[in-house]
Design a protein around this motif. Structure first.
Motif, PDB file in Angstrom:
ATOM      1  N   CYS A  36       0.742  -1.184   0.041  1.00 17.05           N
ATOM      2  CA  CYS A  36       0.080   0.086   0.078  1.00 17.05           C
ATOM      3  C   CYS A  36       0.751   1.107  -0.094  1.00 17.05           C
ATOM      4  O   CYS A  36       0.624   2.233  -0.683  1.00 17.05           O
ATOM      5  CB  CYS A  36      -1.073  -0.074   1.249  1.00 17.05           C
ATOM      6  N   ALA A  37       1.965   1.192   0.728  1.00 16.53           N
ATOM      7  CA  ALA A  37       2.933   2.572   0.697  1.00 16.53           C
ATOM      8  C   ALA A  37       3.633   2.571  -0.702  1.00 16.53           C
ATOM      9  O   ALA A  37       3.599   3.663  -1.156  1.00 16.53           O
ATOM     10  CB  ALA A  37       3.908   2.213   1.763  1.00 16.53           C
ATOM     11  N   ASP A  38       3.961   1.683  -1.436  1.00 17.41           N
ATOM     12  CA  ASP A  38       4.554   1.567  -2.814  1.00 17.41           C
ATOM     13  C   ASP A  38       3.245   2.236  -3.530  1.00 17.41           C
ATOM     14  O   ASP A  38       3.674   2.975  -4.524  1.00 17.41           O
ATOM     15  CB  ASP A  38       4.843   0.515  -3.304  1.00 17.41           C
ATOM     16  N   ALA A  39       1.911   1.774  -3.674  1.00 21.13           N
ATOM     17  CA  ALA A  39       1.084   2.184  -4.420  1.00 21.13           C
ATOM     18  C   ALA A  39       0.937   3.585  -4.065  1.00 21.13           C
ATOM     19  O   ALA A  39       0.481   4.407  -4.921  1.00 21.13           O
ATOM     20  CB  ALA A  39      -0.190   1.527  -4.257  1.00 21.13           C
ATOM     21  N   SER A  40       0.855   4.326  -2.829  1.00 16.20           N
ATOM     22  CA  SER A  40       0.478   5.311  -2.416  1.00 16.20           C
ATOM     23  C   SER A  40       1.728   6.450  -3.000  1.00 16.20           C
ATOM     24  O   SER A  40       1.484   7.294  -3.427  1.00 16.20           O
ATOM     25  CB  SER A  40       0.645   5.439  -0.764  1.00 16.20           C
ATOM     26  N   ASP A  41       2.784   5.848  -3.010  1.00 14.84           N
ATOM     27  CA  ASP A  41       4.172   6.736  -3.691  1.00 14.84           C
ATOM     28  C   ASP A  41       3.835   6.911  -5.191  1.00 14.84           C
ATOM     29  O   ASP A  41       4.038   7.947  -5.534  1.00 14.84           O
ATOM     30  CB  ASP A  41       5.252   5.993  -3.242  1.00 14.84           C
ATOM     31  N   TRP A  42       3.277   5.890  -5.775  1.00 12.50           N
ATOM     32  CA  TRP A  42       2.800   5.943  -7.188  1.00 12.50           C
ATOM     33  C   TRP A  42       1.983   6.840  -7.545  1.00 12.50           C
ATOM     34  O   TRP A  42       2.062   7.845  -8.153  1.00 12.50           O
ATOM     35  CB  TRP A  42       2.655   4.527  -7.796  1.00 12.50           C
ATOM     36  N   ALA A  43       0.700   6.801  -6.671  1.00 11.14           N
ATOM     37  CA  ALA A  43      -0.257   7.790  -6.738  1.00 11.14           C
ATOM     38  C   ALA A  43       0.204   9.136  -6.501  1.00 11.14           C
ATOM     39  O   ALA A  43      -0.332  10.176  -7.161  1.00 11.14           O
ATOM     40  CB  ALA A  43      -1.497   7.443  -5.782  1.00 11.14           C
TER      41      ALA A  43
END
Length: 96
Positions: A36-43
């Motif tokens: 989720c942190a990786d996806a948040s960074d992408w977003a």
């Protein structure tokens, strides 16, 4: 999530869940949190690329100022300049 936590807590109190089971769940939750942190960074990177200002993004970080997203962007930019590069990094991590 809260309902699951309450059910699991009840099962733990009843002795139906072992420490080993809880450790396995902990590992799954930690991996999910990292994903989720990786996806948040992408977003975050993608939102900036689409023109979102730090002031627009700041409330998502729970702060009324822009330092939190600005600091995160600065850290991310040491690894990737845009969301596509970040996605490539994530793909590389997944293949290892």
């Amino acid at each position: 999530m809260l309902a699951w936590l309450e059910e699991t807590a009840e099962a733990v109190r009843a002795g139906a869940v072992s420490a080993d089971d809880l450790i396995a769940v902990l590992g799954e939750l930690r991996r999910a949190s990292a994903a989720c942190a990786d996806a948040s960074d992408w977003a975050l990177l993608a939102a900036r690329e689409e023109g979102a200002s730090l002031r627009q993004i700041a409330p998502v970080f729970g702060k009324g100022y822009v330092r939190a997203p600005a600091a995160r962007l600065e850290k991310l930019h040491r690894q990737a300049l845009n969301s596509q590069q970040w996605l490539e990094i994530l793909r590389e991590r997944a293949s290892v």
